[in-house]
Motif scaffolding. Structure first.
Motif, PDB file in Angstrom:
ATOM      1  N   THR A 156       0.864  -1.189   0.000  1.00  0.00           N
ATOM      2  CA  THR A 156       0.000   0.000   0.000  1.00  0.00           C
ATOM      3  C   THR A 156       0.885   1.218   0.000  1.00  0.00           C
ATOM      4  OG1 THR A 156      -1.727  -1.146   1.221  1.00  0.00           O
ATOM      5  CG2 THR A 156      -1.757   1.242   1.262  1.00  0.00           C
ATOM      6  N   PRO A 177       1.839   5.157   0.486  1.00  0.00           N
ATOM      7  CA  PRO A 177       1.515   6.129   1.530  1.00  0.00           C
ATOM      8  C   PRO A 177       0.392   7.032   1.061  1.00  0.00           C
ATOM      9  CG  PRO A 177       3.857   6.180   0.976  1.00  0.00           C
ATOM     10  CD  PRO A 177       3.237   5.279  -0.012  1.00  0.00           C
ATOM     11  N   ASN A 205      -1.380  10.688   1.414  1.00  0.00           N
ATOM     12  CA  ASN A 205      -1.269  12.056   1.910  1.00  0.00           C
ATOM     13  C   ASN A 205      -2.299  12.914   1.176  1.00  0.00           C
ATOM     14  OD1 ASN A 205       1.154  11.974   3.672  1.00  0.00           O
ATOM     15  ND2 ASN A 205       2.147  11.305   1.761  1.00  0.00           N
ATOM     16  N   SER A 213       4.017  12.498  -2.377  1.00  0.00           N
ATOM     17  CA  SER A 213       4.891  11.770  -1.441  1.00  0.00           C
ATOM     18  C   SER A 213       5.700  10.766  -2.241  1.00  0.00           C
ATOM     19  CB  SER A 213       4.057  11.049  -0.377  1.00  0.00           C
ATOM     20  OG  SER A 213       4.868  10.256   0.434  1.00  0.00           O
ATOM     21  N   PHE A 215       7.935   7.434  -2.501  1.00  0.00           N
ATOM     22  CA  PHE A 215       8.088   6.170  -1.789  1.00  0.00           C
ATOM     23  C   PHE A 215       8.733   5.187  -2.747  1.00  0.00           C
ATOM     24  CE2 PHE A 215       4.067   5.945  -3.939  1.00  0.00           C
ATOM     25  CZ  PHE A 215       3.986   4.656  -4.429  1.00  0.00           C
TER      26      PHE A 215
END
Length: 546
Positions: A6, A8, A10, A15, A17
């Motif tokens: 999954t 992140p 926001n 973001s 990742f």
């Protein structure tokens, strides 16, 4: 290439990742993006600038050893009584820690001493030598002590008993055991003779023990004193004096002014022993008595019995002066113990005065008994064995007799006989008694100046006899002076030598003119032979019937 993940989340913000996969030998990859927001609309998720890069990897091996946990053992559950200490029994590790550490001597010691005052559950944490841990628990039950109760302190009087009142347990033990009927009883009986403190040790069903004490106070009896024995005059009065107690009770009530007084007036009509019961402040009772005598006198024997001509010494006690009413036969009329010698039965009255002026009288009776009179005569005859003596008792007013024949032989017969050896006579004594042998008289006759023999025997024989039953000369036998029937033989024959009659020693009978068969013999002359004490004699006798 790998497991889903999954991204992140926001809100309204970008973001960065990354995620790593191991593609192995593959050179392509397919990316699937899944919108997991199913509750709102709009452009909720976006990806931008997806970059793939590769990196090389290398591998190495490591061995991880997984050790088993240690076996922790806190020991069995235990029970103690309040105030006791027990030893824990932990095991299973190299280091230990008891939790909580309350009431433990050393919480890090698996066998530490524990003395909690309430029940607690202890956890034992153990570690082995590589640091692995394990735990175990035990419960230490703390039982309360039984409520020992030896009962209240008690008081008794010496000589009494008391029941001790123990309670609170199931098993009882009293100490000391002195004066207790059963030292293991809940309610023993104490007969203590002095003040004593008993300790009661009780045990309950948990074997818990407790003690209590009780004191038995033993009070001495009061030293009651009723006073000294006393004497009063007839119809007199005396004040009794009791001491030693707090309250008093006298008995019997006869002659007392106040039986509950320590000092009642006593006026007994006869000799009386008064008993006083004294009670002290402890309720203990003492007893004593006092004897009150009425002044009087007494003879050592109010009645005397004497034989005529005898005397007796009287003895009157109790006074200081004496006066006998009759002076005749009294050796000292002013004495308390004169010699009395009355000739007839007499009653004497004696007046006696005491040291404190009391006057009393007593009586002495003397009965005078008549004497027996001893008397006898004696006849002596020669006999086969010696001299035969026959005694004729002439005593008067006598009931029994005693004879002494003078040769060591005695008799109690009234008219005895006795055989003496030949030779000099003897001194003969007769004692006569009456009134149950109280009165005595005796007679002594001396025959020692006479000489007696049985050597010379005179025997006479008739030469004719007439057995015609007329009572005159009907029987024929030797006529001997003396008693020789035991030592003679006598036989009668007819002219042809036939034995008609025979008398042997002890028979003492004579020939009546008949044969042995009872036939009357005819008149004629008959031959006889006799032997008297060894002396033979033969002769003829004629039978005539006219």
């Amino acid at each position: 290439l790998g497991s889903p993940f999954t991204a992140p989340f926001n809100t309204n913000n970008w973001s960065e990742f990354f995620e790593t996969w191991n593609s192995g030998a593959s050179t392509t990859a397919t990316i699937c993006v899944v919108n997991q927001n199913t509750t709102t609309g709009g452009n909720d998720f976006a990806l931008d600038d997806i970059t793939f890069s590769t990196f090389c990897t290398n591998t190495a091996e490591v061995t991880v050893t997984v050790n088993p946990e240690p076996t922790a053992d806190a020991g069995p559950d235990q029970s103690i009584c309040v105030g006791e200490t027990t030893q824990m029994a932990g095991s299973g590790g190299t280091t230990y820690q008891w939790v909580p550490p309350i009431a433990l001597a050393d919480p890090s010691n698996p066998n530490t001493d524990a003395n909690p005052v309430i029940t607690r559950t202890y956890t034992l944490i153990v570690q082995d030598n590589i640091g692995c841990e394990a735990t175990d628990q035990m419960t230490l039950t703390v039982n309360p002590l039984p409520q020992a109760n030896a009962g209240p302190n008690q008081e008794i009087c010496i000589g009494e008993s008391v029941v001790l009142q123990g309670s609170g347990g199931t098993v009882y033990q009293w100490s000391p055991v002195t004066f207790l009927d059963d030292a293991t009883a809940q309610l023993p009986i104490s007969t203590a003779v002095g003040t004593i403190t008993y300790t009661l040790t009780i045990t309950d069903n948990n074997q818990c023990v407790n003690t209590d004490q009780t004191t038995v106070t033993v009070n001495l009896l009061p030293d009651v004193d009723a006073g000294l024995d006393s004497m009063i005059c007839e119809n007199g009065t005396l004040t009794l004096q009791a001491t030693g107690a707090d309250t008093y009770l006298w008995s019997p009530l006869v002659g007392l002014s106040d039986p509950q007084s320590a000092n009642p007036e006593a006026s007994p009509l006869s000799e009386t022993t008064y008993f006083v019961t004294g009670t002290d402040v402890n309720g203990c009772v003492g007893l004593d008595s006092v004897n009150i005598m009425i002044f009087g006198v007494a003879a050592n024997s109010g009645d005397y019995i004497i034989c005529f001509g005898d005397s007796v010494q009287a003895n009157v006690l109790g006074g200081v002066t004496y006066s006998w009413s009759l002076m005749e036969g009294v050796s000292e009329p002013a004495s308390n113990n004169p010699i009395l010698s009355p000739e007839v039965s007499t009653s004497y009255t004696i007046s006696v005065t005491s040291a404190f002026g009391c006057l009393a009288e007593t009586e002495v009776n003397v009965e005078v008994l008549t004497l027996p009179i001893a008397g006898f005569t004696a006849e002596f005859d020669p006999s086969c064995d010696g001299i035969f003596a026959r005694f004729d008792n002439l005593s008067g007013n006598a009931q029994s007799y005693f004879w002494n024949f003078g040769d060591g032989i005695t008799s109690f017969d009234s008219n005895p006989t006795h055989t003496y050896e030949v030779g000099p006579g003897n001194i003969i004594t007769l004692v006569a008694y009456n009134n149950d042998s109280l009165c005595v008289d005796s007679l002594v006759i001396d025959y020692s100046g006479q000489s007696f023999t049985n050597d010379s025997i005179q025997v006479e024989y008739a030469n004719i006899f007439t057995p015609n039953n007329d009572g005159i000369n009907d029987c024929f036998k030797p006529e001997v002076e003396g008693r020789f029937s035991e030592c003679y033989e006598f036989k009668v024959y007819n002219r042809w030598g036939a034995l008609l009659f025979e008398a042997v020693a002890g028979q003492n009978h004579c020939w009546d003119g008949r044969t042995k068969g009872g036939i009357v013999v005819p008149e004629g002359t008959y031959y006889y032979i006799s032997v008297v004490r060894g002396m033979d004699h033969a002769g003829y006798v004629t039978v005539v019937y006219q």
